[in-house]
Design a protein around this motif. Structure first.
Motif, PDB file in Angstrom:
ATOM      1  N   TRP A 108      40.635  32.440  46.485  1.00  0.00           N
ATOM      2  CA  TRP A 108      40.743  31.278  47.360  1.00  0.00           C
ATOM      3  C   TRP A 108      41.799  31.480  48.423  1.00  0.00           C
ATOM      4  CZ3 TRP A 108      37.573  27.467  48.416  1.00  0.00           C
ATOM      5  CH2 TRP A 108      36.504  27.248  47.535  1.00  0.00           C
ATOM      6  N   LYS A 109      42.785  32.328  48.158  1.00  0.00           N
ATOM      7  CA  LYS A 109      43.748  32.663  49.206  1.00  0.00           C
ATOM      8  C   LYS A 109      43.030  33.414  50.334  1.00  0.00           C
ATOM      9  CE  LYS A 109      46.829  30.851  46.692  1.00  0.00           C
ATOM     10  NZ  LYS A 109      47.092  29.430  46.926  1.00  0.00           N
ATOM     11  N   ILE A 110      42.202  34.375  49.950  1.00  0.00           N
ATOM     12  CA  ILE A 110      41.449  35.133  50.943  1.00  0.00           C
ATOM     13  C   ILE A 110      40.476  34.223  51.686  1.00  0.00           C
ATOM     14  CG2 ILE A 110      39.898  37.086  51.288  1.00  0.00           C
ATOM     15  CD1 ILE A 110      42.762  37.792  50.373  1.00  0.00           C
ATOM     16  N   GLN A 111      39.857  33.293  50.970  1.00  0.00           N
ATOM     17  CA  GLN A 111      38.949  32.336  51.603  1.00  0.00           C
ATOM     18  C   GLN A 111      39.669  31.516  52.679  1.00  0.00           C
ATOM     19  OE1 GLN A 111      35.378  30.040  52.118  1.00  0.00           O
ATOM     20  NE2 GLN A 111      35.740  31.975  51.069  1.00  0.00           N
ATOM     21  N   HIS A 112      40.862  31.030  52.343  1.00  0.00           N
ATOM     22  CA  HIS A 112      41.623  30.224  53.307  1.00  0.00           C
ATOM     23  C   HIS A 112      42.066  31.065  54.507  1.00  0.00           C
ATOM     24  CE1 HIS A 112      41.354  26.932  50.665  1.00  0.00           C
ATOM     25  NE2 HIS A 112      42.320  27.263  49.831  1.00  0.00           N
ATOM     26  N   LEU A 113      42.490  32.305  54.250  1.00  0.00           N
ATOM     27  CA  LEU A 113      42.881  33.175  55.351  1.00  0.00           C
ATOM     28  C   LEU A 113      41.713  33.420  56.292  1.00  0.00           C
ATOM     29  CD1 LEU A 113      45.062  35.905  53.581  1.00  0.00           C
ATOM     30  CD2 LEU A 113      45.846  34.283  55.309  1.00  0.00           C
ATOM     31  N   GLY A 114      40.552  33.726  55.722  1.00  0.00           N
ATOM     32  CA  GLY A 114      39.371  33.994  56.529  1.00  0.00           C
ATOM     33  C   GLY A 114      38.913  32.771  57.300  1.00  0.00           C
ATOM     34  N   ASN A 115      38.917  31.622  56.660  1.00  0.00           N
ATOM     35  CA  ASN A 115      38.438  30.399  57.307  1.00  0.00           C
ATOM     36  C   ASN A 115      39.365  29.985  58.446  1.00  0.00           C
ATOM     37  OD1 ASN A 115      36.428  28.498  57.527  1.00  0.00           O
ATOM     38  ND2 ASN A 115      37.197  27.181  55.903  1.00  0.00           N
TER      39      ASN A 115
END
Length: 395
Positions: free
Chosen positions: A374-381
């Motif tokens: 979810w950290k990667i998801q937030h960074l990407g978004n």
């Protein structure tokens, strides 16, 4: 009485000195599960637990950048000791955000005297980690409220003088109730049996009709009704723990490569530390650790910048993104380095007597607090769509 630390530089020096002592015996404490009571008393006496008390109240008022370094240093020495004050500092911020002047004055005095905050946050029976069933029920006879429920993963509660509890208020809004460790009806159970972070005593807190005076309740929900970096701060401290674990695994692994590992016969090297493929792989691991440390420092600076300009949404967003990156990289560094050093050392690294595996067990356990995906998801978004990560500040 605890020493009172006056400056950020002094806080870092004291943490480094304490870490030297905590490193000795860390492997044995983990192996035998000997809880660090004496070490935590030393932590209290050092004054480090009061370093975030504002200068106006007699503290050093250190920023996030310095506090992250303090937690990183302690965690590199013994990550269980490094994790225990994470919730302590989390609840100091709860008071700063929404405590009354009277509440702050009282608890700041406690902190400067070396008193420790534990925590009673998480609950196992809810749908997810951000949901709570424990409620504050008004007490019509004695005034204030009553609390009944069970909290889990209560890191620090066993060693604490005060146990802050997250509960829903009468209007289903999140509140924090600060309870003395010896409050009637409050029981701390040492039932933590995780594979790692074994000496955090992250067991259970049982609350049976505990009376809560009204002046011990803080309306935590107000934090998220304005631009804030509170959630980022909580995640930042977790990143500091993981970054410390990564550094510890790298340094101990390097020492074993130099002193006990043998080179592979085909390499032509006289020692493992001279084998080109070992050097190459160790360099990759060192890069992971340095990246985690750099992102941690940058995240601390971003939090400090946002705090210096409260209400600035752009700075609050940058702090959140910086912490998200630090958290993800610290996760990767801690788990990867603590695993890969075994292959560079060889079979001797797996012997139980050395307890090298504690770093992997600690990394694997602590990084489970919230998912890296979810950290990667937030960074990407955010990078792709400009979407700001959500504020919760719970875990």
């Amino acid at each position: 009485m605890a020493h009172v630390i006056a400056t950020e530089a002094e806080a870092a020096r004291v943490a480094a000195k304490l870490a030297e002592g905590f490193r000795t015996g860390a492997a044995g404490r983990d192996a035998d599960r000997r809880l660090p009571h004496a070490e935590l008393d030393a932590l209290s006496e050092s004054g480090l637990l009061g370093v975030t008390v504002p200068r106006a109240h007699g503290g050093a008022g250190v920023g996030a950048r310095t506090l992250g370094e303090v937690i990183r240093l302690l965690s590199a020495a013994d990550s269980s000791i490094g994790q225990i004050p994470q919730n302590h500092f989390f609840f100091v911020e709860v008071l700063k955000e929404n405590g009354t002047e009277e509440q702050r004055a009282f608890f700041y005095g406690e902190l400067l005297a070396g008193r420790r905050f534990g925590n009673a946050l998480a609950e196992k029976g809810t749908r997810h980690a951000l949901e709570f069933a424990t409620r504050l029920v008004p007490d019509p006879v004695a005034g204030g409220f009553r609390l009944t429920g069970t909290k889990d993963y209560a890191t620090g509660a066993l060693f604490a003088h005060w146990v802050p509890v997250f509960a829903l208020g009468p209007e289903d809004r999140l509140t924090a109730a600060f309870l003395p460790r010896d409050a009637p009806g409050l029981t701390v159970v040492d039932d933590w049996d995780g594979i790692g972070q074994r000496t955090t005593a992250s067991g259970s807190v049982r609350l049976e009709d505990v009376h809560v005076p009204e002046d011990r309740v803080v309306p935590h929900h107000l934090t998220f009704e304005r631009p804030e970096v509170f959630g980022a701060f909580g995640q930042f401290l977790h990143a500091a723990v993981d970054t410390g674990i990564a550094r510890a695994a790298l340094e101990e692994g390097g020492e074993l490569i130099r002193t006990v590992a043998r080179p592979w016969g085909e390499s032509g090297a006289d020692r493992a530390a001279g084998e080109p493929l070992v050097i190459q792989k160790f360099g990759e691991l060192a890069l992971l650790v340095r990246s985690a440390e750099a992102l941690l420092e940058r995240a601390g600076a971003a939090i400090d910048a946002a705090r210096a300009a409260p209400g600035d949404e752009a700075l609050a967003t940058e702090a959140s993104i910086a912490v998200t990156a630090a958290r993800a990289q610290a996760d990767t560094a801690a788990v990867t380095v603590s695993s890969e050093v075994f292959a560079l050392i060889g079979t001797r690294s797996a012997l139980r007597g050395g307890n090298l595996d504690r770093h992997w067990r600690n990394a694997r356990t602590h990084t489970l607090h919230d998912p890296r995906r979810w950290k990667i998801q937030h960074l990407g978004n955010h990078a792709l769509n400009g979407v700001t990560p959500p504020a919760n500040g719970i875990v």
